[in-house]
Design a protein around this motif. Structure first.
Motif, PDB file in Angstrom:
ATOM      1  N   TYR A 166      23.833 -26.794  70.596  1.00 57.42           N
ATOM      2  CA  TYR A 166      23.915 -26.765  72.065  1.00 57.42           C
ATOM      3  C   TYR A 166      24.612 -28.026  72.560  1.00 57.42           C
ATOM      4  O   TYR A 166      24.501 -29.082  71.947  1.00 57.42           O
ATOM      5  N   ARG A 167      25.258 -27.885  73.711  1.00 61.67           N
ATOM      6  CA  ARG A 167      25.780 -29.103  74.351  1.00 61.67           C
ATOM      7  C   ARG A 167      24.613 -29.795  75.040  1.00 61.67           C
ATOM      8  O   ARG A 167      23.603 -29.167  75.371  1.00 61.67           O
TER       9      ARG A 167
ATOM     10  N   GLN B 195      23.386 -28.336  78.357  1.00 59.94           N
ATOM     11  CA  GLN B 195      22.781 -27.001  78.197  1.00 59.94           C
ATOM     12  C   GLN B 195      21.379 -27.149  77.615  1.00 59.94           C
ATOM     13  O   GLN B 195      20.436 -26.458  77.982  1.00 59.94           O
TER      14      GLN B 195
ATOM     15  N   ILE C 173      31.501 -27.027  66.325  1.00 60.77           N
ATOM     16  CA  ILE C 173      30.505 -26.657  67.336  1.00 60.77           C
ATOM     17  C   ILE C 173      29.138 -26.527  66.657  1.00 60.77           C
ATOM     18  O   ILE C 173      28.146 -26.208  67.284  1.00 60.77           O
TER      19      ILE C 173
ATOM     20  N   TRP D 209      26.871 -19.779  70.731  1.00 55.10           N
ATOM     21  CA  TRP D 209      28.331 -19.840  70.609  1.00 55.10           C
ATOM     22  C   TRP D 209      28.964 -19.448  71.932  1.00 55.10           C
ATOM     23  O   TRP D 209      29.881 -20.098  72.426  1.00 55.10           O
TER      24      TRP D 209
ATOM     25  N   GLU E 268      27.679 -19.731  74.839  1.00 55.40           N
ATOM     26  CA  GLU E 268      27.463 -20.764  75.850  1.00 55.40           C
ATOM     27  C   GLU E 268      28.391 -21.965  75.621  1.00 55.40           C
ATOM     28  O   GLU E 268      28.860 -22.603  76.544  1.00 55.40           O
ATOM     29  N   ARG E 269      28.713 -22.230  74.359  1.00 53.39           N
ATOM     30  CA  ARG E 269      29.558 -23.398  74.073  1.00 53.39           C
ATOM     31  C   ARG E 269      31.037 -23.090  74.273  1.00 53.39           C
ATOM     32  O   ARG E 269      31.843 -24.009  74.387  1.00 53.39           O
ATOM     33  N   THR E 270      31.401 -21.808  74.300  1.00 55.90           N
ATOM     34  CA  THR E 270      32.854 -21.565  74.347  1.00 55.90           C
ATOM     35  C   THR E 270      33.281 -20.798  75.596  1.00 55.90           C
ATOM     36  O   THR E 270      34.425 -20.919  76.017  1.00 55.90           O
TER      37      THR E 270
ATOM     38  N   ASP F 181      32.752 -30.746  74.760  1.00 59.43           N
ATOM     39  CA  ASP F 181      33.778 -29.715  74.956  1.00 59.43           C
ATOM     40  C   ASP F 181      35.118 -30.181  74.409  1.00 59.43           C
ATOM     41  O   ASP F 181      35.917 -29.374  73.932  1.00 59.43           O
TER      42      ASP F 181
ATOM     43  N   ALA G 105      35.372 -29.052  71.042  1.00 60.34           N
ATOM     44  CA  ALA G 105      35.583 -27.595  70.933  1.00 60.34           C
ATOM     45  C   ALA G 105      37.023 -27.240  71.304  1.00 60.34           C
ATOM     46  O   ALA G 105      37.654 -26.384  70.692  1.00 60.34           O
TER      47      ALA G 105
END
Lengths: 100, 214, 340, 169, 366
Positions: free
Chosen positions: C308-309, C312, E121, E195, E197-199, E349, E352
């Motif tokens: 998770y970031r 988030q 990620i 995934w 949510e991260r991308t 980010d 990513a």
């Protein structure tokens, strides 16, 4: 035998150290910590007498003291942060303006 | 391929340089831009370009399937503007900006813009000739893609781009001496000379080459 | 005299050594399980099938040089790994491995102590664990570790709230704070709390993942972003301590989860007469089997899920887990009142 | 006998760390000593068979408030230490004198109090045994109103802290 | 300790997730990236200057080392440009083998991409799976041209040697395995909540803006621009192949991910058509022993896994060396878009996004 007066002396000594800290130190955070010491001293007394009198009321009060201390610490540190952001100092002597 | 009749170039100020290793034939003075074969119809956008900007196009060439428009360096901006915005051209994708170094020529650099239109799927190459210190208008305003490409051309050839948002060296270190991809830049680079005097090793090196030739 | 000092001391020695061995072998287990999940073999060189790898790791970390950054705060720098390791170990004082067992004619309870504030003790020790990370980041006196330690402690504190709320709903069900009586409550109630409190179980598991900085929440040591997280400046034995502290926390989290939600040492269906034959397996092995299942899930999650970031992660903690835990608490309260 | 030894060692530690909290120059070190001090006070509560309060002390004080202090100290760590310049009209002597006066007064009360017979207030009979249960029982019966007020106070404190500390709302 | 709101962070050349020696200087406000400066040039070997002193066949070796992840495609690109210069006719069998090699290389490059992107990620497992498949492709290349990374797999005018017997059966065998493996990657990532949510919604760029910035390949097609050199200017045997070009809609990291995953399948489709339909015949056209293209210049672009890879070559007709050798590397132009993409995002980010642009520094710095 350990009587409540022993605890009384211990908490008063702690109380003194707290008061001395508040009086002598110039860094407001250390002053806040000394206040925490004072509150702890009070708690020790409360718990000592509550256990001597076999009555849990003392501990309930100690609980409330802890709650209040937490609230006080939160708001106090908030003030310190806000103040530090404006005046870049935590030295108690420089906090002499009511409004900056 | 017959050599295109070229008016003899005024001899460049520096004596024609022979490369350090055994002197080759006289250095070539420019790419032979073959005129388009007679029966090949001009594509629409070139015709409309010539109509829109009368003096802009100095020559048109067609070879192995590529159209090339040769324009004077001064008119780069408005030609580029036209090619990008004209409805029948709409070259919105600037795939490459590069340069070729022809040392003997007065206008030393050929600056080449390879353009492509994602709408009509056709391609064109625009070529402009520019001298060593001659200011060349930067097309980054029209195609943001050209930003780094022009920075690399400046880094490698020393073409003087004007109006570029951030004209710095991109590949070589900031304080590098000389422009590596010029023909007169030694292939092995500074070598041991860099250690002795990092600031002006290029002048020393070129002076030494001069001495060899005499 | 013996009951007062010798037996507890003996228990402590056994549990401490067992934990340290378990922690070092969990490192190997994790590397093996992740390797197996990624269709490769994992450590195979030291000892048969890599069994002695933890020994090799320990020796390596012992021999490696301990570097202290120049202007680091020396005292705090050395204290930080110890501070982060100690809470992980002292939680075992209250975790019941088994019921009362008669050994050499004396009734011995398979848990070091049975304090009637057991669960609260576990939570408070976990909250002290934050210091190790903050001080590590602060003491190494450089930009990256400080940023990482601030983020790690903020993450720990926000997930501690969620975990504590789930534990409160377990206490509501069990009616007592002492761990042994929670397991007894599950025995008398004829059901594991995991089935009665599924939401609390899930939230506890996610919170435990975040609390131990693992799997989808291992932002602090995410190598991709801030180089190395709060233990960048550490090396040698100190780094080993941090490393072991993390794994010790994972084992603690899984044993607490087993005790609270999967009925500590009870065999799967304690009251079903038909499964009597399961009784011959000693009770504490059930405890070990169940916490092993939890460990396996921890590792399995780490092998599959991306990370998770940071924002988030905090959003999930505050906006999803905590409201869920509170709602679960309220519902449990209402149901309990209606039933009684 | 064991209790006496335990009390004296704990008292020594508590007072020792309290002095260190007040006197060390480096703020982070004084925060650390504060944590240790609270942990020993918690141990003292266990000695006074108040385990619930001991654990609450560790959880709230050592685990919560002092972490807050540590955060603030780290964020506010100074480019120049506050004690650097000496403010002339700072009366340390007067502060010390006042503290000693308070000590004497407390001592007098302690001495006076031991000579009088201790009037024992019979504790209210409670259906539950065990310290936690008693505290809980009291908390939700006779002290319900203060309990609610305390929770309100904490809520207000939370909002206040957020409003004060957040850079831009 | 320090003023946390204005911080310059150096994602230095040695950062684990910058795919080689790329340095991104980030100006941060807390965690948010206010502005950034991408510094390249650490891997500059001066391939363009070098190739002006090498003869035409020696340059094929240099082109291997630019995009070392997709070396065969660089070879094919260079040889085709020279063939265009000399207007050489490449026999159909050579063109078919070239197409198969390019598509195999595309799958290998995408395997490396999906592995490293997922690893950045946090999903470690996909990296190992992807590299297991990449090994199969490297074995195929080793059988064909003896090398696993720098293949030197082309000659101007055709192939250095014919495909070994049974090679095409092995390729078909590989296609069967690869089909199931792609589903494995998709299973792990495509519908994975974390995934997504991260991308999703990270690094959004609109179609026209992407075209203006010069992005090409999956980053461009992820924003909805149907631009693929294999379809627009077919080279090798692409005009005889049926395949479609996947296009993203939102232009964020997730769409670029989906585009590349779909490209896996399309490449397999092409490889199957190619291997089944390999015509018999010569593998090298009429090539003079000493290669001396006529005087002139040309630009020829092909579709590398990263985007439009273009060669601009000027020959002066007399010497055996090219007069000017210029490469338009897709990673160079895609990397230029990084600055606008990461503005306003968080540090996690940035990692990513670098992954989603699929940048190889060997090609960027040349």
């Amino acid at each position: 035998m350990i009587t409540p007066t022993h605890y009384m002396l211990l908490s008063s000594a702690l109380f003194i150290i707290g008061v001395a800290g508040v009086m002598m130190r110039r860094n407001i955070i250390v002053i806040f910590m000394s206040i925490e010491l004072i509150l702890n001293a009070v708690n020790i007394n409360l718990v000592a007498y509550s256990s001597q009198l076999q009555n849990a009321v003392g501990q309930v009060f100690a609980l409330f003291v802890i709650a209040v201390a937490a609230a006080e610490a939160a708001v106090g540190l908030g003030i310190i942060l806000a103040f530090y952001r404006n005046k870049e100092t935590v030295n108690i002597d420089e906090m002499n303006l009511m409004k900056w | 391929m017959a050599e295109a009749p070229k008016p003899p170039e005024p001899v460049a100020t520096t004596a024609p340089k022979a490369a350090a290793h055994p002197p080759k034939a006289a250095a070539p003075i420019g790419p032979p831009d073959q005129p388009p074969p007679a029966d090949k119809p001009l594509p629409a956008f070139i015709a409309s370009l010539q109509a829109a900007l009368p003096g802009a196009v100095s020559q048109i060439s067609f070879w192995v399937g590529d159209w090339t428009i040769i324009i004077p360096a001064a008119r780069i901006l408005d030609v580029a503007q036209h090619l990008r915005n004209a409805p029948d051209a709409s070259f919105d994708f600037c795939s490459d900006v590069t340069a070729t170094d022809w040392p003997p020529r007065a206008e030393r650099f050929d600056i080449i813009y390879c353009l492509y239109s994602t709408r009509y799927r056709h391609r064109v190459r625009v070529k402009a000739k520019a001298g060593e210190l001659e200011p060349v208008a930067s097309v980054t305003g029209i195609w943001p893609a050209a930003d780094w490409l022009e920075r690399e051309v400046y880094d490698m050839f020393g073409v003087n781009f004007v109006g570029h948002p951030d004209r710095r060296r991109i590949l070589m270190p900031e304080d590098w001496q000389g422009f590596p991809q010029r023909k007169d830049y030694p292939l092995e680079g500074p070598g041991e000379l860099l250690m002795e005097n990092p600031l002006d090793w290029l002048k020393l090196r070129q002076a030494r080459d001069e001495a060899d030739i005499e | 005299m013996i009951d007062q000092f010798v037996i507890p001391l003996l228990k402590i020695v056994i549990v401490l050594n067992a934990t340290l061995v378990a922690v070092s072998y969990m490192v190997l287990l994790e590397r093996k399980v992740i390797a197996w999940a990624q269709s490769r073999l994992g450590p195979m060189r030291v000892g048969p099938y890599g069994i002695l790898q933890p020994v090799a790791d320990a020796v390596k970390l012992m021999i490696k040089e301990d570097i202290t950054p120049v202007r680091a705060d020396r005292w705090v720098f050395t204290a930080a790994p110890i501070i982060s390791m100690v809470p992980a170990l002292i939680v075992y004082a209250v975790i019941p491995f088994g019921p009362k067992v008669s050994l050499f004619g004396r009734q011995v309870s398979l848990s070091i102590t049975d304090v009637n504030v057991g669960l609260l003790y576990v939570v408070s020790v976990a909250s002290v664990g934050v210091y190790g990370i903050i001080l590590a980041g602060y003491a190494s006196n450089s930009k990256y570790p400080l940023l990482a330690s601030l983020r790690a402690s903020a993450q720990l504190i926000s997930y501690e709230v969620a975990v504590t709320l789930t534990l409160v709903s377990v206490v509501l069900m069990a009616g007592t704070l002492s761990m042994v009586s929670i397991v007894d409550a599950q025995y008398n109630g004829r059901v594991w709390f995991a089935f009665v409190q599924p939401v609390a179980f899930v939230v506890f598991f996610i919170g435990a993942l975040a609390e131990t900085n693992r799997a989808p929440f291992d932002m602090p040591e995410a190598e991709q972003e801030l180089t190395g997280g709060f233990h960048t400046e550490y090396s040698g034995m100190r780094f080993a301590l941090f490393f072991l502290a993390e794994y010790a926390n994972v084992i603690v989290a899984s044993s607490v989860a087993t005790t609270l939600f999967l009925g500590g040492w009870l065999r799967p269906f304690p009251n079903v007469a038909m499964l009597r034959f399961l009784g011959f397996i000693p009770s504490w092995t059930w405890f070990l089997i169940k916490s092993f299942v939890f460990l396996y899930i921890f590792i399995w999650v780490r092998a599959t899920l991306p990370r998770y970031r940071y924002d988030q992660l905090m959003r999930l903690g505050w906006k999803v887990l905590i409201p869920l835990a509170i709602a679960n608490l309220v519902v449990t309260g209402i149901v309990k009142v209606l039933l009684s | 006998m064991g209790q006496a030894i335990a009390f004296y060692t704990l008292a020594a530690f508590i007072l020792g760390f309290a002095v260190l909290v007040v006197t060390t120059k480096d703020t982070v070190h004084s925060v650390l000593f504060l944590v240790l001090d609270f942990l020993f006070v918690a141990a003292l509560y266990v000695l006074l068979d108040a385990p619930f309060l001991a654990v609450i002390q560790v959880l709230v004080y050592a685990g919560g408030i002092v972490v807050l202090y540590l955060f603030v100290v780290m964020l506010v760590n100074l480019k120049r230490p506050p004690e650097a310049h000496h403010d002339p009209h700072r009366r340390t002597k007067l502060g010390l004198f006042l503290a000693v006066a308070v000590l004497l007064e407390l001592g007098a009360i302690a001495v006076y109090q031991t000579t009088r017979p201790v009037l024992s207030v019979p504790g209210a009979p409670m259906p539950v045994t065990g310290n936690t249960e008693q505290v809980g029982w009291l908390l939700y019966t006779s002290y319900l109103i203060p309990f609610e007020i305390a929770s309100m106070l904490l809520l207000v404190a939370m909002i206040g802290a957020i409003v004060l500390a957040k850079r831009e709302l | 300790m320090f003023d946390t709101n204005e911080l310059v962070l150096n994602m230095g050349p040695q950062h684990p997730s910058t795919h080689g020696v790329l340095r991104v200087v980030l100006r941060l406000d807390g965690e948010k990236v206010v502005d950034s400066d991408v510094v390249i040039g650490y891997l500059h070997r001066g391939i363009e200057k070098l190739s002006e002193n090498r003869n035409w066949t020696q340059i094929i070796l240099l082109t291997d080392r630019m995009d070392y992840v997709a070396a065969a495609i660089n070879n094919v690109g260079y040889c085709e440009t020279v063939e265009k210069l000399m207007s050489l006719e490449v026999p159909r069998r050579a063109r078919y083998v070239r197409t198969i090699l390019c598509e195999l290389q595309r799958i290998a490059s995408h395997c490396l991409w999906v592995g490293t992107h997922a690893m950045d990620i946090g999903a470690m497992t996909v990296f190992l799976y992807a590299f297991r498949e990449r090994e199969l492709i490297l074995d195929l290349f080793e059988e064909f041209c003896g090398a696993r990374l720098t293949y030197n797999s082309m000659r101007i005018g055709g192939l250095p040697l014919d495909i070994p017997p049974g090679w095409d059966k092995k390729v078909l065998e590989f296609c069967k395995i690869m089909d199931s493996k792609i589903d494995e990657y998709e299973e792990l990532l495509t519908h994975n909540r974390i995934w997504l949510e991260r991308t999703r919604g990270i690094g959004v760029i609109s179609g026209p803006h992407a075209v203006a910035l010069g992005l090409s390949g999956p980053p461009l097609r992820g924003s909805g621009v149907p631009r693929d050199v294999r379809k627009d200017e077919p080279y090798a045997a692409y005009d005889e192949m049926q395949f479609d070009v996947p296009i993203g809609l939102a232009g964020d990291t997730y769409d670029r991910y989906l585009v590349r995953m779909e490209e896996f399948r399309q490449s397999l489709r092409i490889i199957r058509q190619g291997t089944e339909g390999i015509p018999e015949g010569p593998i090298v056209g009429k090539v003079p022993r000493l290669i001396k293209p006529p005087a002139g210049e040309t630009y020829h672009a092909i579709e590398s896994p990263k985007g439009e890879l273009g060669y601009f070559i000027v020959s002066d007709g007399k010497s055996t060396n090219p007069y000017r050798f210029r490469v338009r590397p897709p990673s160079f132009c895609n990397l230029q878009g990084l600055r606008t993409l990461i503005k306003g995002h968080l540090i996690a980010d940035v990692v990513a996004l670098i992954g989603s642009l699929d940048v190889v520094l060997g090609e960027v710095d040349r």
